[in-house]
Write an enzyme that holds these catalytic residues in place. Structure first.
Site, short mmCIF file in Angstrom:
data_model
loop_
_atom_site.label_atom_id
_atom_site.label_comp_id
_atom_site.label_asym_id
_atom_site.label_seq_id
_atom_site.Cartn_x
_atom_site.Cartn_y
_atom_site.Cartn_z
N ASN A 42 0.83 -1.21 0.00
CA ASN A 42 0.00 0.00 0.00
C ASN A 42 0.87 1.25 0.00
OD1 ASN A 42 0.57 -0.75 2.72
ND2 ASN A 42 -1.13 0.47 3.50
N GLU A 44 0.29 5.28 0.69
CA GLU A 44 -0.64 6.32 1.16
C GLU A 44 -0.22 7.70 0.66
OE1 GLU A 44 -1.03 5.63 5.39
OE2 GLU A 44 -2.26 3.85 5.00
N CYS A 53 -4.15 0.74 -2.42
CA CYS A 53 -4.04 -0.51 -1.68
C CYS A 53 -2.97 -1.42 -2.28
CB CYS A 53 -5.37 -1.26 -1.69
SG CYS A 53 -6.65 -0.52 -0.66
N GLU A 55 -3.24 -4.55 -2.97
CA GLU A 55 -3.77 -5.41 -4.04
C GLU A 55 -3.73 -4.70 -5.39
OE1 GLU A 55 -5.09 -4.70 -1.11
OE2 GLU A 55 -6.43 -6.25 -0.38
N CYS A 95 -10.43 -4.70 0.42
CA CYS A 95 -11.50 -3.71 0.56
C CYS A 95 -12.47 -3.84 -0.63
CB CYS A 95 -10.92 -2.30 0.65
SG CYS A 95 -10.35 -1.65 -0.94
N CYS A 98 -10.96 -3.04 -4.08
CA CYS A 98 -10.04 -4.07 -4.56
C CYS A 98 -10.80 -5.33 -4.98
CB CYS A 98 -9.00 -4.39 -3.50
SG CYS A 98 -7.80 -3.05 -3.33
N1 THU Z 1 -5.27 -1.48 2.70
C1 THU Z 1 -4.74 -2.28 1.73
O1 THU Z 1 -3.70 -1.96 1.15
N2 THU Z 1 -5.39 -3.43 1.41
C2 THU Z 1 -6.48 -3.89 2.08
O2 THU Z 1 -6.98 -4.97 1.75
C3 THU Z 1 -7.05 -3.14 3.20
C4 THU Z 1 -6.50 -1.78 3.39
C5 THU Z 1 -4.53 -0.27 3.09
C6 THU Z 1 -5.17 1.02 2.67
C7 THU Z 1 -4.58 1.99 3.69
O3 THU Z 1 -3.31 2.41 3.22
C8 THU Z 1 -4.38 1.13 4.93
O4 THU Z 1 -4.42 -0.22 4.49
C9 THU Z 1 -5.44 1.35 6.00
O5 THU Z 1 -6.70 1.21 5.48
#
Ligand code: THU
Length: 146
Positions: A42, A44, A53, A55, A95, A98
């Protein structure tokens, strides 16, 4: 070997997550029909809603390698604790956004995709599929005539 190599790749990717805002590091790794593994983490952003994310990063990497027949994906993550070690919580499931990205990948591959979710130390693993995670999904077929 089973899922061990895919889970290990996802776990290693989580260590590289750029997650300064949530402190929640996620790694994903897709395995394609060619047998290759493409990891992602991920990423941000100070404009929180723009965060990507793990994925999505892994899927984009497979596309960039022209290797987009995805068979399975592992997702691993957890909250960063003291010293950067991830706290083992619950398995990280994709999520909603994704799930939709994975649905498209499943359609491209012409088959359902296995989704292996794990917590940070791999002590908890949940196995599911895209069709289970996103039933009655909207997809490319909806855009065709008839
Ligand atoms: N996140 C992911 O990368 N994948 C997921 O399946 C769930 C959430 C990340 C997004 C954000 O950067 C952090 O986790 C908190 O939500």
């Amino acid at each position: 070997m089973g899922d061990d190599d895919l889970l290990a790749a996802a776990r290693a990717a989580a260590a590289d997550a750029y997650a300064p805002y949530s402190g929640f590091a996620v790694g994903a790794a897709v395995r394609t029909r060619s047998g290759r593994i493409h990891p992602g983490a991920n990423m941000e952003n100070a404009s929180y809603g723009l965060s990507l994310c793990a994925e999505a990063a892994a899927l984009a990497r497979a596309v960039a390698e022209n290797d987009f027949q995805v068979v399975e994906i592992a997702v691993v993550g957890g909250k960063r604790g003291e010293g950067g070690t991830l706290v083992p919580g619950d398995p990280v499931t994709p999520c909603g956004r994704c799930r939709q990205l994975l649905k498209e990948a499943a359609d491209v591959a012409g088959a359902d995709i296995r989704v292996i979710s794990a917590n940070a130390d791999l002590s908890k693993v949940l196995e599911t599929t895209v069709s289970e995670l996103l039933p009655h999904a909207f997809g490319p077929d909806h855009l065709t005539d008839g």
